[in-house]
Scaffold this motif. Structure first.
Motif, PDB file in Angstrom:
ATOM      1  N   GLY A  17      34.485  56.234  39.957  1.00  0.00           N
ATOM      2  CA  GLY A  17      35.144  55.383  40.939  1.00  0.00           C
ATOM      3  C   GLY A  17      35.512  54.025  40.373  1.00  0.00           C
ATOM      4  N   GLN A  18      34.603  53.417  39.620  1.00  0.00           N
ATOM      5  CA  GLN A  18      34.920  52.137  38.974  1.00  0.00           C
ATOM      6  C   GLN A  18      36.003  52.319  37.912  1.00  0.00           C
ATOM      7  OE1 GLN A  18      33.896  49.142  39.816  1.00  0.00           O
ATOM      8  NE2 GLN A  18      32.529  49.866  41.415  1.00  0.00           N
ATOM      9  N   ASN A  19      35.935  53.419  37.198  1.00  0.00           N
ATOM     10  CA  ASN A  19      36.971  53.747  36.220  1.00  0.00           C
ATOM     11  C   ASN A  19      38.337  53.759  36.901  1.00  0.00           C
ATOM     12  OD1 ASN A  19      38.752  55.136  34.483  1.00  0.00           O
ATOM     13  ND2 ASN A  19      37.181  56.539  33.757  1.00  0.00           N
ATOM     14  N   HIS A  20      38.440  54.506  37.978  1.00  0.00           N
ATOM     15  CA  HIS A  20      39.708  54.582  38.712  1.00  0.00           C
ATOM     16  C   HIS A  20      40.156  53.205  39.195  1.00  0.00           C
ATOM     17  CE1 HIS A  20      42.722  55.534  41.676  1.00  0.00           C
ATOM     18  NE2 HIS A  20      41.933  55.127  42.667  1.00  0.00           N
ATOM     19  N   HIS A  21      39.235  52.420  39.730  1.00  0.00           N
ATOM     20  CA  HIS A  21      39.610  51.110  40.257  1.00  0.00           C
ATOM     21  C   HIS A  21      40.208  50.224  39.159  1.00  0.00           C
ATOM     22  CE1 HIS A  21      39.466  47.429  42.625  1.00  0.00           C
ATOM     23  NE2 HIS A  21      38.970  46.855  41.537  1.00  0.00           N
ATOM     24  N   PHE A  22      39.500  50.073  38.059  1.00  0.00           N
ATOM     25  CA  PHE A  22      39.962  49.143  37.021  1.00  0.00           C
ATOM     26  C   PHE A  22      41.149  49.703  36.247  1.00  0.00           C
ATOM     27  CE2 PHE A  22      35.632  47.451  37.642  1.00  0.00           C
ATOM     28  CZ  PHE A  22      35.973  46.133  37.886  1.00  0.00           C
ATOM     29  N   ARG A  23      41.269  51.017  36.174  1.00  0.00           N
ATOM     30  CA  ARG A  23      42.379  51.631  35.453  1.00  0.00           C
ATOM     31  C   ARG A  23      43.658  51.666  36.292  1.00  0.00           C
ATOM     32  NH1 ARG A  23      43.086  55.114  31.214  1.00  0.00           N
ATOM     33  NH2 ARG A  23      40.880  54.917  30.701  1.00  0.00           N
ATOM     34  N   ASN A  24      43.523  51.932  37.594  1.00  0.00           N
ATOM     35  CA  ASN A  24      44.703  52.225  38.411  1.00  0.00           C
ATOM     36  C   ASN A  24      44.974  51.266  39.566  1.00  0.00           C
ATOM     37  OD1 ASN A  24      45.242  54.748  36.997  1.00  0.00           O
ATOM     38  ND2 ASN A  24      43.418  55.539  38.001  1.00  0.00           N
ATOM     39  N   LEU A  25      43.992  50.467  39.973  1.00  0.00           N
ATOM     40  CA  LEU A  25      44.157  49.661  41.181  1.00  0.00           C
ATOM     41  C   LEU A  25      44.001  48.163  40.978  1.00  0.00           C
ATOM     42  CD1 LEU A  25      42.124  51.827  43.738  1.00  0.00           C
ATOM     43  CD2 LEU A  25      44.594  51.857  43.325  1.00  0.00           C
ATOM     44  N   ALA A  26      43.311  47.737  39.948  1.00  0.00           N
ATOM     45  CA  ALA A  26      42.993  46.314  39.781  1.00  0.00           C
ATOM     46  C   ALA A  26      44.260  45.475  39.691  1.00  0.00           C
ATOM     47  CB  ALA A  26      42.132  46.106  38.541  1.00  0.00           C
ATOM     48  N   SER A  27      44.215  44.295  40.301  1.00  0.00           N
ATOM     49  CA  SER A  27      45.384  43.419  40.333  1.00  0.00           C
ATOM     50  C   SER A  27      45.657  42.752  38.987  1.00  0.00           C
ATOM     51  CB  SER A  27      45.195  42.341  41.403  1.00  0.00           C
ATOM     52  OG  SER A  27      44.027  41.584  41.142  1.00  0.00           O
TER      53      SER A  27
END
Length: 228
Positions: free
Chosen positions: A113-123
């Motif tokens: 989940g953190q992988n996805h956030h920082f890879r695909n969603l982080a501003s």
């Protein structure tokens, strides 16, 4: 009847897969996390951590008033005990299934989940975070591959809630910056689970609930690329 409070995410898929596998009647209440519906007061009375999924069992085993359960791992365990399915009764096999269930909820899910956030969603781009969580996801995939080297499923030769919990978090491997080329056991396991009719039905639910799902969260066709 089971009321399922659901959105089209890996954790949501865990519960819909189980319910389709066992054939329990259920009705879905969508909780659109993109609109912040998980913070609505009615939902917080069911899931105080404001996260999906959650369920309400209208017919609990004690015959009492409807019972709410939150946290996907706890829901899978509750439903497995309620139905007597997908959790081995033999003590050693049961222990293995629970260990790998907790491995998913405590490790694979949070790290992916953190992988996805920082890879695909982080501003903003944060290379350290992307590298850290991509590397940890890779380590966990290798742990899974080693586990599956001499057994069909995580708890042995029988499909269990450990597999149901882990599958939706491994399926979007491409979006997590992973490769399956050398993970032959993971690839075999993914392909086999993807062919289960209940899994197909659970993922078909996405189109009914979410008109614009993120592909990494919901697309079973990702497995068809053959591990590259």
């Amino acid at each position: 009847m089971i009321d399922l409070y659901y959105w089209t995410t890996p954790n949501g898929h865990k519960v819909s897969i189980f319910l389709e596998e066992v054939g329990l009647p259920y009705r879905v209440t969508p909780v659109d996390i993109g609109k912040g519906e998980q913070f609505l007061p009615y939902f917080l009375t069911i899931a105080p951590n404001n996260r999906i999924p959650a369920i309400v069992d209208d017919e609990p085993a004690d015959g009492g008033h409807p019972l709410a359960v939150f946290e996907s791992g706890a829901i899978l365990l509750y439903l497995a005990e309620k139905t007597g399915q997908f959790l081995p009764s033999e003590p050693r096999q049961r222990s293995e299934a629970l260990q790998w269930l907790f491995w998913q909820v405590g490790g694979l899910g949070p790290m992916a989940g953190q992988n996805h956030h920082f890879r695909n969603l982080a501003s903003e781009e944060l290379p350290y975070a992307v590298e850290r969580y991509t590397r940890e996801t890779s380590r966990l995939f290798r742990v899974l591959d080693k586990r599956l080297a001499d057994r069909r499923y995580l708890a042995g030769e029988t499909f269990s809630i450990a597999d149901i919990a882990s599958y939706p978090w491994v399926l979007p491997w491409q979006r997590l910056g992973q490769t399956l080329e050398d993970l032959v056991n993971v690839r075999r396991w993914l392909e086999e689970i993807s062919q289960r009719p209940a899994v197909a039905k659970a993922y078909d639910l996405v189109a009914e609930i979410n008109a614009d799902p993120a592909p990494w969260l919901s697309d079973r066709s990702l497995i068809s690329v053959g591990g590259r």
